[in-house]
Design a protein around this motif. Structure first.
Motif, PDB file in Angstrom:
ATOM      1  N   SER A  29       0.834  -1.201   0.000  1.00  0.00           N
ATOM      2  CA  SER A  29       0.000   0.000   0.000  1.00  0.00           C
ATOM      3  C   SER A  29       0.869   1.252   0.000  1.00  0.00           C
ATOM      4  O   SER A  29       2.030   1.231   0.430  1.00  0.00           O
ATOM      5  CB  SER A  29      -0.936   0.006   1.208  1.00  0.00           C
ATOM      6  OG  SER A  29      -0.187  -0.015   2.419  1.00  0.00           O
ATOM      7  N   ASP A 143      -4.028   1.988  -2.304  1.00  0.00           N
ATOM      8  CA  ASP A 143      -3.700   3.112  -1.432  1.00  0.00           C
ATOM      9  C   ASP A 143      -4.099   2.779   0.002  1.00  0.00           C
ATOM     10  O   ASP A 143      -4.251   1.615   0.364  1.00  0.00           O
ATOM     11  CB  ASP A 143      -4.373   4.387  -1.944  1.00  0.00           C
ATOM     12  CG  ASP A 143      -5.886   4.270  -2.034  1.00  0.00           C
ATOM     13  OD1 ASP A 143      -6.468   3.394  -1.359  1.00  0.00           O
ATOM     14  OD2 ASP A 143      -6.502   5.073  -2.779  1.00  0.00           O
ATOM     15  N   SER A 144      -4.296   3.811   0.804  1.00  0.00           N
ATOM     16  CA  SER A 144      -4.598   3.588   2.222  1.00  0.00           C
ATOM     17  C   SER A 144      -5.920   2.864   2.438  1.00  0.00           C
ATOM     18  O   SER A 144      -6.176   2.352   3.534  1.00  0.00           O
ATOM     19  CB  SER A 144      -4.614   4.932   2.961  1.00  0.00           C
ATOM     20  OG  SER A 144      -5.570   5.812   2.382  1.00  0.00           O
ATOM     21  N   SER A 167       4.073  -1.170   3.494  1.00  0.00           N
ATOM     22  CA  SER A 167       3.607   0.193   3.274  1.00  0.00           C
ATOM     23  C   SER A 167       4.741   0.986   2.632  1.00  0.00           C
ATOM     24  O   SER A 167       5.841   1.068   3.200  1.00  0.00           O
ATOM     25  CB  SER A 167       3.186   0.831   4.604  1.00  0.00           C
ATOM     26  OG  SER A 167       2.778   2.169   4.412  1.00  0.00           O
ATOM     27  N   ASP A 169       6.308   4.409   1.598  1.00  0.00           N
ATOM     28  CA  ASP A 169       6.237   5.827   1.939  1.00  0.00           C
ATOM     29  C   ASP A 169       6.850   6.679   0.828  1.00  0.00           C
ATOM     30  O   ASP A 169       7.696   6.194   0.053  1.00  0.00           O
ATOM     31  CB  ASP A 169       6.991   6.091   3.243  1.00  0.00           C
ATOM     32  CG  ASP A 169       6.382   5.357   4.428  1.00  0.00           C
ATOM     33  OD1 ASP A 169       5.139   5.285   4.489  1.00  0.00           O
ATOM     34  OD2 ASP A 169       7.143   4.850   5.273  1.00  0.00           O
TER      35      ASP A 169
END
Length: 218
Positions: A29, A143-144, A167, A169
Protein backbone atom coordinates in the motif's frame (compact mmCIF):
# COMPACT_ATOMS: atom_id res chain seq x y z
CA UNK A 1 17.23 0.27 -14.71
CA UNK A 2 15.15 0.89 -11.57
CA UNK A 3 16.33 3.08 -8.70
CA UNK A 4 16.77 0.94 -5.60
CA UNK A 5 17.00 2.98 -2.43
CA UNK A 6 17.05 1.61 1.15
CA UNK A 7 13.24 1.42 1.38
CA UNK A 8 12.96 -0.32 -2.00
CA UNK A 9 15.67 -2.84 -1.16
CA UNK A 10 14.04 -3.73 2.16
CA UNK A 11 10.57 -4.08 0.63
CA UNK A 12 11.85 -6.25 -2.22
CA UNK A 13 13.61 -8.56 0.24
CA UNK A 14 10.41 -8.93 2.27
CA UNK A 15 8.34 -9.62 -0.84
CA UNK A 16 10.73 -12.31 -2.05
CA UNK A 17 10.66 -13.96 1.37
CA UNK A 18 6.87 -13.89 1.59
CA UNK A 19 6.48 -15.45 -1.88
CA UNK A 20 8.30 -18.55 -0.69
CA UNK A 21 4.89 -19.62 0.62
CA UNK A 22 3.03 -20.92 -2.42
CA UNK A 23 -0.40 -19.47 -1.60
CA UNK A 24 0.76 -16.36 0.27
CA UNK A 25 -1.06 -13.04 -0.01
CA UNK A 26 1.04 -9.88 0.21
CA UNK A 27 -0.32 -6.34 0.43
CA UNK A 28 1.62 -3.32 -0.86
CA UNK A 29 0.00 0.00 0.00
CA UNK A 30 1.00 3.62 -0.51
CA UNK A 31 -0.10 6.87 -2.16
CA UNK A 32 -0.57 7.10 -5.91
CA UNK A 33 2.67 7.62 -7.82
CA UNK A 34 4.95 6.36 -5.05
CA UNK A 35 6.18 3.45 -7.20
CA UNK A 36 4.24 0.42 -5.96
CA UNK A 37 3.85 -1.14 -9.42
CA UNK A 38 7.50 -0.57 -10.30
CA UNK A 39 8.67 -2.02 -7.00
CA UNK A 40 6.48 -5.11 -7.25
CA UNK A 41 7.53 -5.61 -10.85
CA UNK A 42 11.19 -5.50 -9.83
CA UNK A 43 10.59 -8.00 -7.03
CA UNK A 44 8.80 -10.38 -9.40
CA UNK A 45 11.68 -10.11 -11.87
CA UNK A 46 13.96 -11.29 -9.08
CA UNK A 47 11.93 -14.52 -8.67
CA UNK A 48 11.22 -15.01 -12.39
CA UNK A 49 13.25 -18.23 -12.48
CA UNK A 50 10.82 -19.91 -10.07
CA UNK A 51 7.58 -17.96 -10.52
CA UNK A 52 5.22 -17.23 -13.39
CA UNK A 53 3.64 -13.81 -12.94
CA UNK A 54 0.15 -12.78 -13.99
CA UNK A 55 -0.68 -9.10 -13.86
CA UNK A 56 -4.16 -7.68 -13.42
CA UNK A 57 -4.02 -3.98 -14.30
CA UNK A 58 -6.34 -1.17 -13.30
CA UNK A 59 -9.46 -2.87 -14.56
CA UNK A 60 -12.81 -3.97 -13.23
CA UNK A 61 -13.51 -7.69 -13.31
CA UNK A 62 -16.76 -9.48 -12.67
CA UNK A 63 -16.39 -12.46 -10.36
CA UNK A 64 -17.38 -14.76 -13.22
CA UNK A 65 -14.61 -13.33 -15.44
CA UNK A 66 -11.74 -14.19 -13.09
CA UNK A 67 -11.59 -17.91 -13.87
CA UNK A 68 -11.51 -17.51 -17.66
CA UNK A 69 -8.96 -14.70 -17.34
CA UNK A 70 -6.58 -16.92 -15.35
CA UNK A 71 -6.98 -19.82 -17.76
CA UNK A 72 -6.09 -17.58 -20.70
CA UNK A 73 -3.10 -16.07 -18.89
CA UNK A 74 -1.81 -19.54 -18.01
CA UNK A 75 -1.97 -20.63 -21.63
CA UNK A 76 -4.85 -23.06 -21.31
CA UNK A 77 -6.39 -23.30 -24.78
CA UNK A 78 -9.83 -24.61 -25.69
CA UNK A 79 -10.80 -24.80 -22.04
CA UNK A 80 -14.18 -26.39 -21.28
CA UNK A 81 -17.42 -24.55 -20.67
CA UNK A 82 -18.95 -24.36 -17.23
CA UNK A 83 -17.34 -23.16 -13.99
CA UNK A 84 -16.81 -26.62 -12.47
CA UNK A 85 -14.84 -27.95 -15.44
CA UNK A 86 -12.97 -24.68 -15.84
CA UNK A 87 -12.00 -24.75 -12.17
CA UNK A 88 -10.69 -28.29 -12.62
CA UNK A 89 -8.70 -27.16 -15.68
CA UNK A 90 -7.19 -24.31 -13.68
CA UNK A 91 -6.11 -26.52 -10.80
CA UNK A 92 -4.68 -29.07 -13.24
CA UNK A 93 -2.62 -26.31 -14.88
CA UNK A 94 -1.38 -25.06 -11.52
CA UNK A 95 -0.40 -28.60 -10.58
CA UNK A 96 1.39 -29.08 -13.89
CA UNK A 97 3.41 -25.90 -13.35
CA UNK A 98 4.13 -26.95 -9.78
CA UNK A 99 5.61 -30.23 -11.01
CA UNK A 100 7.81 -28.15 -13.34
CA UNK A 101 9.05 -26.25 -10.25
CA UNK A 102 7.16 -23.12 -11.29
CA UNK A 103 4.85 -21.28 -8.94
CA UNK A 104 2.24 -18.74 -9.96
CA UNK A 105 1.91 -15.26 -8.46
CA UNK A 106 -0.92 -12.89 -9.40
CA UNK A 107 -0.14 -9.18 -9.04
CA UNK A 108 -3.20 -6.92 -8.80
CA UNK A 109 -2.31 -3.30 -9.50
CA UNK A 110 -5.45 -1.72 -8.00
CA UNK A 111 -7.25 -4.06 -5.62
CA UNK A 112 -10.02 -1.55 -4.87
CA UNK A 113 -10.88 -1.22 -8.54
CA UNK A 114 -10.98 -4.98 -9.04
CA UNK A 115 -13.49 -5.16 -6.19
CA UNK A 116 -14.35 -7.44 -3.29
CA UNK A 117 -16.43 -9.89 -5.35
CA UNK A 118 -13.62 -10.64 -7.80
CA UNK A 119 -11.03 -10.79 -5.03
CA UNK A 120 -13.14 -13.31 -3.14
CA UNK A 121 -13.41 -15.40 -6.30
CA UNK A 122 -9.66 -15.15 -6.82
CA UNK A 123 -9.02 -16.34 -3.28
CA UNK A 124 -11.25 -19.37 -3.78
CA UNK A 125 -9.47 -20.29 -7.01
CA UNK A 126 -5.95 -20.02 -5.63
CA UNK A 127 -6.20 -21.37 -2.08
CA UNK A 128 -3.91 -24.27 -1.23
CA UNK A 129 -6.82 -26.29 0.18
CA UNK A 130 -8.93 -25.95 -3.00
CA UNK A 131 -7.41 -28.87 -4.88
CA UNK A 132 -4.38 -31.05 -5.51
CA UNK A 133 -2.18 -28.07 -6.38
CA UNK A 134 -0.60 -25.88 -3.71
CA UNK A 135 -2.44 -22.90 -5.17
CA UNK A 136 -1.02 -19.53 -6.17
CA UNK A 137 0.24 -16.40 -4.45
CA UNK A 138 -1.42 -12.99 -4.71
CA UNK A 139 0.09 -9.50 -4.43
CA UNK A 140 -2.48 -6.79 -3.74
CA UNK A 141 -1.59 -3.16 -4.43
CA UNK A 142 -3.60 -0.12 -3.41
CA UNK A 143 -3.70 3.11 -1.43
CA UNK A 144 -4.60 3.59 2.22
CA UNK A 145 -8.06 2.11 1.55
CA UNK A 146 -6.59 -1.35 1.01
CA UNK A 147 -6.75 -2.24 4.71
CA UNK A 148 -10.41 -1.25 4.87
CA UNK A 149 -11.17 -3.33 1.78
CA UNK A 150 -9.71 -6.42 3.43
CA UNK A 151 -12.07 -5.84 6.33
CA UNK A 152 -15.00 -6.73 4.06
CA UNK A 153 -16.63 -9.90 5.50
CA UNK A 154 -16.56 -11.66 2.12
CA UNK A 155 -12.76 -11.25 2.07
CA UNK A 156 -12.17 -12.87 5.48
CA UNK A 157 -10.40 -15.89 3.96
CA UNK A 158 -8.23 -13.66 1.78
CA UNK A 159 -7.24 -11.54 4.79
CA UNK A 160 -6.29 -14.68 6.72
CA UNK A 161 -3.80 -15.60 3.97
CA UNK A 162 -1.87 -12.31 4.23
CA UNK A 163 1.78 -13.07 5.08
CA UNK A 164 3.28 -9.62 4.55
CA UNK A 165 1.93 -6.06 4.73
CA UNK A 166 4.22 -3.55 3.08
CA UNK A 167 3.61 0.19 3.27
CA UNK A 168 5.51 2.30 0.72
CA UNK A 169 6.24 5.83 1.94
CA UNK A 170 7.14 8.85 -0.19
CA UNK A 171 10.89 9.20 -0.73
CA UNK A 172 12.91 11.34 1.63
CA UNK A 173 15.01 14.22 0.29
CA UNK A 174 18.15 12.08 0.01
CA UNK A 175 16.24 9.36 -1.85
CA UNK A 176 14.72 11.86 -4.30
CA UNK A 177 18.21 13.18 -5.03
CA UNK A 178 19.47 9.64 -5.58
CA UNK A 179 16.45 8.85 -7.75
CA UNK A 180 16.98 11.91 -9.96
CA UNK A 181 20.71 11.25 -10.30
CA UNK A 182 19.94 7.63 -11.24
CA UNK A 183 17.40 8.63 -13.91
CA UNK A 184 19.71 11.21 -15.47
CA UNK A 185 22.62 8.80 -15.37
CA UNK A 186 20.54 6.33 -17.40
CA UNK A 187 20.04 9.11 -19.94
CA UNK A 188 23.81 9.62 -20.14
CA UNK A 189 24.08 12.92 -18.25
CA UNK A 190 24.64 14.21 -14.72
CA UNK A 191 21.63 15.74 -12.95
CA UNK A 192 23.82 18.13 -10.97
CA UNK A 193 25.54 19.40 -14.10
CA UNK A 194 22.19 20.44 -15.57
CA UNK A 195 20.31 21.69 -12.49
CA UNK A 196 21.59 24.21 -9.97
CA UNK A 197 22.77 23.13 -6.54
CA UNK A 198 19.81 22.54 -4.22
CA UNK A 199 17.39 21.72 -7.06
CA UNK A 200 16.87 18.16 -5.81
CA UNK A 201 15.76 19.47 -2.41
CA UNK A 202 13.32 21.83 -4.13
CA UNK A 203 11.94 19.00 -6.27
CA UNK A 204 11.45 16.96 -3.08
CA UNK A 205 9.58 19.81 -1.41
CA UNK A 206 7.31 20.39 -4.41
CA UNK A 207 6.65 16.71 -5.11
CA UNK A 208 6.16 15.58 -1.53
CA UNK A 209 8.58 12.75 -2.25
CA UNK A 210 6.31 11.15 -4.89
CA UNK A 211 8.50 9.97 -7.82
CA UNK A 212 5.76 10.45 -10.42
CA UNK A 213 5.30 14.07 -9.34
CA UNK A 214 9.08 14.58 -9.32
CA UNK A 215 9.18 13.33 -12.91
CA UNK A 216 6.49 15.83 -13.93
CA UNK A 217 8.28 18.72 -12.24
CA UNK A 218 11.62 17.85 -13.87
Amino acid sequence: DVFVGPQTATTMAHLKKALQAQDAVVTVSGPAGVGKTTLVGKALQAVASTHKSIRIGRMQLQGTDVLEFLLEELGVKNFPKGPIRQFSALRDRLYQLERENTRVVIAIEDAMRVGAESLAELEALTAADAGESGGAAIVLMGDSGLASLLGDPQLARLAQRVRQRQSIDPLCAAEIRGYLMHCFRLAGVDFEHIFESGSAALVHELSGGIPRMANNIV
